[in-house]
Design an enzyme around this catalytic site. Structure first.
Site, short mmCIF file in Angstrom:
data_model
loop_
_atom_site.label_atom_id
_atom_site.label_comp_id
_atom_site.label_asym_id
_atom_site.label_seq_id
_atom_site.Cartn_x
_atom_site.Cartn_y
_atom_site.Cartn_z
N ASP A 1 -3.73 -7.51 -0.96
CA ASP A 1 -2.90 -6.31 -0.81
C ASP A 1 -3.43 -5.17 -1.67
O ASP A 1 -3.48 -4.02 -1.23
CB ASP A 1 -1.46 -6.64 -1.18
CG ASP A 1 -0.50 -5.52 -0.80
OD1 ASP A 1 -0.22 -5.37 0.39
OD2 ASP A 1 -0.07 -4.79 -1.71
N GLU B 1 13.64 11.88 -0.23
CA GLU B 1 13.26 11.53 1.13
C GLU B 1 14.48 11.60 2.05
O GLU B 1 15.54 11.07 1.73
CB GLU B 1 12.67 10.11 1.16
CG GLU B 1 12.24 9.66 2.55
CD GLU B 1 11.42 8.39 2.51
OE1 GLU B 1 10.43 8.34 1.73
OE2 GLU B 1 11.77 7.43 3.22
N ARG C 1 0.71 3.05 8.46
CA ARG C 1 0.46 2.32 9.69
C ARG C 1 1.74 2.22 10.51
O ARG C 1 1.76 2.41 11.71
CB ARG C 1 -0.08 0.92 9.40
CG ARG C 1 -0.57 0.20 10.65
CD ARG C 1 -0.66 -1.29 10.48
NE ARG C 1 0.68 -1.89 10.35
CZ ARG C 1 0.90 -3.19 10.35
NH1 ARG C 1 -0.12 -4.03 10.41
NH2 ARG C 1 2.13 -3.67 10.23
N GLY C 2 2.84 1.92 9.82
CA GLY C 2 4.14 1.81 10.47
C GLY C 2 4.47 0.40 10.87
O GLY C 2 3.60 -0.47 10.99
#
Length: 297
Positions: free
Chosen positions: A165, A21, A111-112
């Site tokens: 969750d 990443e 979602r951020g």
């Protein structure tokens, strides 16, 4: 130039691999560092390469530009991040179309976090989306995309409990997500319990563990921040006394990270997702230690 390949295709039918990443560069100097790292890692054949997306789209153009270069100038499989923060549905459609236009078919739908405070109150755009599962649905409705989502070994900081969750994650898979990348954690058992919870909920989609090479006190602090969990005492006792000795800290940190990765690979994870800080050296060392270097077919 890479061909259009999905992350799932890269994970399926392979022995365990790795992915990396990066974040979009802020200036030309950063861009030179990023592309030096990409070129150093390219021969090692990572399963895919992802480029992050700043809060509220603050690095949107940089992400699109960087992922376009990966798609058109390398043999790597690109995956672009996308968040719903401060975006209307129309803007999200435009970004997704921009990714498709440059040959990107893998999207990590998040979602951020609220800008400025990752643990602040989430306020959706008045014409936007509220949940990641809605973003997954949107991406899937706009084309033949391979969609990833996030998973949280310790539970999302805003989830009341692990059962809730887990239910949220399963709903993201039900909405069309193909795989998940787990947020950072400290011990293999923390990740394996997450995987077991999801499997017990009737879902067997692949979950990839996120790994931060512990090379400096900064990377340890970042792991604590991103995991939203306290590190185990044994880890603190081993690394903190070395904080003023960079060489020893790095050596011990990479030994700890190697052991964690070995435990995960022994448990059959499909890949290891390395956070690089846009540098290649630690990832190259770990991939070499773990025997994950493969020859392209």
């Amino acid at each position: 130039m890479s061909t259009v390949t999905s992350v799932i295709e890269r994970l399926r039918g392979r022995t365990a691999g790795f992915s990396v990443e990066f974040f979009p560069p802020r200036d030309r100097a950063d861009e030179a560092v990023l592309w030096r790292s990409i070129r150093e890692l390219e021969p090692l054949d990572p399963a895919y390469v992802s480029i992050t997306y700043g809060a509220g789209g603050s690095s949107r153009q940089g992400t699109i530009r960087s992922i376009a270069r990966v798609a058109t100038e390398t043999t790597l499989v690109p995956m672009a991040h996308l968040t719903a923060v401060n975006h209307s549905v129309a803007e999200l459609r435009h970004v997704i179309g921009s990714y498709a236009a440059v040959g990107v078919r893998n999207i990590l739908a998040l979602r951020g976090d609220p800008p400025g405070d990752p643990y602040g109150e989430w306020v959706p755009h008045p014409h936007g989306l509220r949940y990641a599962e809605e973003l997954v649905t949107l991406v899937c409705s706009l084309g033949d995309f391979c969609v990833g989502v996030s998973a949280f070994p310790y539970g999302h900081p805003r989830s009341p409990d692990l059962a809730t969750d887990t239910a949220h994650l399963v709903r993201k898979f039900a909405a069309g997500a193909d795989f998940a990348i787990a947020q950072l954690f400290f011990e293999a058992a923390d990740f394996l319990r997450l995987r077991d919870r999801v499997y017990a909920a009737g879902c067997d989609k692949p979950i990839i563990p996120g790994i931060m090479p512990l090379t400096t006190p900064r990377t340890l602090a970042k792991t604590v921040e991103l995991s939203a969990a306290e590190p185990p005492r044994w880890l603190v006792d081993r690394l903190l006394p070395l904080s003023d000795d960079p060489k020893s800290f790095r050596a011990a940190g990479l030994d700890i990270t190697t052991q964690l990765c070995e435990q995960l690979l022994a448990e059959g994870v499909p890949a290891l997702h390395f956070y690089t800080f846009n540098r290649a050296k630690a990832t190259r060392e770990l991939v070499g230690r773990l025997g994950l270097v493969r020859t392209r077919a």
